[in-house]
Design a protein around this motif. Structure first.
Motif, mmCIF file in Angstrom:
data_model
loop_
_atom_site.group_PDB
_atom_site.id
_atom_site.type_symbol
_atom_site.label_atom_id
_atom_site.label_comp_id
_atom_site.label_asym_id
_atom_site.label_seq_id
_atom_site.Cartn_x
_atom_site.Cartn_y
_atom_site.Cartn_z
ATOM 1 N N GLU A 353 31.598 41.579 50.288
ATOM 2 C CA GLU A 353 31.662 43.053 50.128
ATOM 3 C C GLU A 353 31.334 43.422 48.674
ATOM 4 O O GLU A 353 30.537 44.311 48.411
ATOM 5 C CB GLU A 353 33.070 43.584 50.448
ATOM 6 C CG GLU A 353 33.627 43.236 51.818
ATOM 7 C CD GLU A 353 33.320 44.289 52.875
ATOM 8 O OE1 GLU A 353 32.644 45.265 52.542
ATOM 9 O OE2 GLU A 353 33.728 44.087 54.031
ATOM 10 N N GLU A 354 31.969 42.705 47.751
ATOM 11 C CA GLU A 354 31.769 42.994 46.319
ATOM 12 C C GLU A 354 30.318 42.794 45.912
ATOM 13 O O GLU A 354 29.726 43.635 45.248
ATOM 14 C CB GLU A 354 32.594 42.004 45.485
ATOM 15 C CG GLU A 354 33.956 42.498 45.069
ATOM 16 C CD GLU A 354 34.739 41.341 44.470
ATOM 17 O OE1 GLU A 354 35.853 41.144 44.943
ATOM 18 O OE2 GLU A 354 34.220 40.628 43.566
ATOM 19 N N ALA A 355 29.745 41.654 46.318
ATOM 20 C CA ALA A 355 28.373 41.323 45.902
ATOM 21 C C ALA A 355 27.385 42.332 46.466
ATOM 22 O O ALA A 355 26.463 42.780 45.769
ATOM 23 C CB ALA A 355 28.009 39.919 46.372
ATOM 24 N N LEU A 356 27.586 42.743 47.737
ATOM 25 C CA LEU A 356 26.631 43.672 48.339
ATOM 26 C C LEU A 356 26.811 45.080 47.785
ATOM 27 O O LEU A 356 25.820 45.806 47.601
ATOM 28 C CB LEU A 356 26.760 43.656 49.865
ATOM 29 C CG LEU A 356 26.261 42.348 50.505
ATOM 30 C CD1 LEU A 356 26.551 42.317 51.999
ATOM 31 C CD2 LEU A 356 24.758 42.155 50.259
ATOM 32 N N SER A 357 28.043 45.485 47.477
ATOM 33 C CA SER A 357 28.188 46.840 46.927
ATOM 34 C C SER A 357 27.673 46.872 45.488
ATOM 35 O O SER A 357 27.085 47.859 45.052
ATOM 36 C CB SER A 357 29.604 47.383 47.042
ATOM 37 O OG SER A 357 30.469 46.523 46.419
ATOM 38 N N SER A 358 27.800 45.762 44.752
ATOM 39 C CA SER A 358 27.238 45.763 43.394
ATOM 40 C C SER A 358 25.704 45.780 43.473
ATOM 41 O O SER A 358 25.041 46.438 42.670
ATOM 42 C CB SER A 358 27.803 44.589 42.613
ATOM 43 O OG SER A 358 26.831 43.760 42.105
ATOM 44 N N ALA A 359 25.119 45.079 44.486
ATOM 45 C CA ALA A 359 23.644 45.107 44.636
ATOM 46 C C ALA A 359 23.188 46.528 44.949
ATOM 47 O O ALA A 359 22.187 47.011 44.408
ATOM 48 C CB ALA A 359 23.224 44.156 45.755
#
Ligand SMILES: Cc1cc2nc3c(=O)[nH]c(=O)nc-3n(C[C@H](O)[C@H](O)[C@H](O)COP(=O)(O)OP(=O)(O)OC[C@H]3O[C@@H](n4cnc5c(N)ncnc54)[C@H](O)[C@@H]3O)c2cc1C
Length: 363
Positions: A353-359
């Motif tokens: 979730e974190e990695a995709l929202s930061s992307a």
């Protein structure tokens, strides 16, 4: 139906990959698994999950409180699965833990393996002196969970496909990026989760990963319904783990660091049988209870390699392994991949979730 969130590939179809993939599907992602070895394949030492006995008896201590949290969470999830899912091949079982060393005191005791387990096993109790066999200085009794792994892995695969996941076969990949070329539908995935266990050593590469060899003897003894572990100094330990659905009992154990030897050693098999039979004479049928190890109904010897990692499980986002595609690592579960599986899967989903929202925020 709401449209699926991003498309994620999970590399690895062991207990860690399957549990992570299921949690990702439940969180709304479209998920494909890519793996060389699948549950149900002929056994190979390169695929650890089918070898484990297994039980949920945490080995976490104060040295790894994250593992304690994962194990406690997995105990809750698995307990709910046993209560709510008719066909899940997991079982509650009485468990005895024997220790040849005296019980620690003060803070050391509070953060010991057994004390940490007492925090979430509702019926945990320390054994009374009269309950301790000869040579045992302290111990505990509680209800543990047995995971009948030859049945549990296919159960996870079925759950994964019922939720809409797709499973692909590949050869031994030489880079994480190669996972995206296994099927044309994977070329544009947004993220990869790496659950390759011992395979991560060469694939990532990660020098902190090493095998811990475990040798087992499997006997037929469907009447045995309880588990026992005896732990001595210098890491010597014996355990008896029933597989209720299979009617067999797994005898162990050993933990040989950095040994890749895939062949069972007869002298070690003999020692395992002797020590386990001394610990639990009920391994023999009632009419042979006074017998020797030659009276055990041995089904086979086995060797599995635990994917151990210095510093514990790697749970981390890696933005450099595949240009433009974040990788979430979830590997290095040593001898506790089942009992920590749901806790570490949920932690991996948080990282996704974190990695995709930061992307997204960078677009
Ligand atoms: C004897 C023994 C007893 C155990 N007892 C217990 C127990 O009682 N309780 C417990 O919790 N745990 C136990 N364990 C530990 C547990 O089995 C492991 O922690 C767990 O199986 C690790 O799962 P994994 O999914 O990370 O790895 P694996 O099961 O090894 O899965 C790795 C996956 O990645 C794929 N893969 C790897 N490299 C590549 C590559 N280069 N290309 C393509 N695919 C690749 C493989 O094909 C496979 O699908 C035991 C282990 C052993 C050996």
């Amino acid at each position: 139906m709401a449209p699926a969130k991003e498309h994620v590939v999970v590399l690895g179809a062991g207990v860690v990959g399957l549990s992570t993939a299921i949690r990702l599907l439940q969180a709304g992602y479209a998920v494909d698994i890519v793996a060389r070895d699948h549950p149900g394949d002929e056994l190979t030492v390169a695929f650890t999950s089918p070898w484990a006995a297994a039980h949920h008896v945490s080995v976490a201590t104060g040295a790894d409180m994250r593992l304690h949290v994962f194990d406690a969470r997995t105990f809750k999830v698995m307990s709910d699965m046993i209560r709510n899912e008719n066909d899940v091949p997991m079982f509650f079982t009485p468990q005895l833990e024997y220790r040849e060393q005296p019980r620690a005191t003060g803070a050391e005791d509070e953060l010991s393996q057994l004390s940490l387990m007492s925090r979430y096993h509702p019926d945990f109790r320390w054994l009374e002196p009269h309950e301790l066999p000869e040579g045992i200085q302290h111990g505990a009794s509680f209800t543990a969970i047995l995971i009948d792994t030859p049945h549990y892995l296919p159960w996870l695969v079925q759950r994964f496909t019922e939720l809409g996941g797709r499973l692909h076969r590949c050869g031994t990949l030489n880079s994480l990026r190669d996972a995206l070329a296994v099927h044309p539908s994977l070329l544009n995935v947004q993220l990869l989760v790496n659950c390759t266990g011992l395979g991560a050593k060469a694939l990532v590469p990660d020098d902190k990963v090493f095998p811990t060899r475990g040798q087992l003897v499997i006997v037929c003894a469907p009447w045995v319904k309880k588990g026992v572990t005896r732990l001595g100094p210098n890491g010597v330990y014996d355990y008896v783990i029933p597989r209720p659905k299979s009617g067999t009992v797994v005898l162990g154990g050993c933990a040989e660091r950095n040994s890749w030897d895939p062949k069972p050693r007869p002298e070690l098999a003999r020692r395992i049988k002797e020590r386990c039979l001394a610990m639990m004479p009920e391994l023999l049928p009632p009419e042979k209870r006074a017998g020797t190890i030659d009276d055990l109904d041995v089904v086979g010897d086995a060797v599995g390699l635990r994917p151990t990692r210095e510093g514990g499980v790697r749970l981390e986002v890696d933005y450099t392994a595949i240009p433009g595609v974040p990788v979430v690592h979830n590997y290095g579960h040593g001898g506790y991949g089942y009992q920590s599986s749901w806790g570490s899967a949920e932690a991996a989903v948080e990282l996704v979730e974190e990695a995709l929202s930061s992307a997204k925020s960078k677009l």
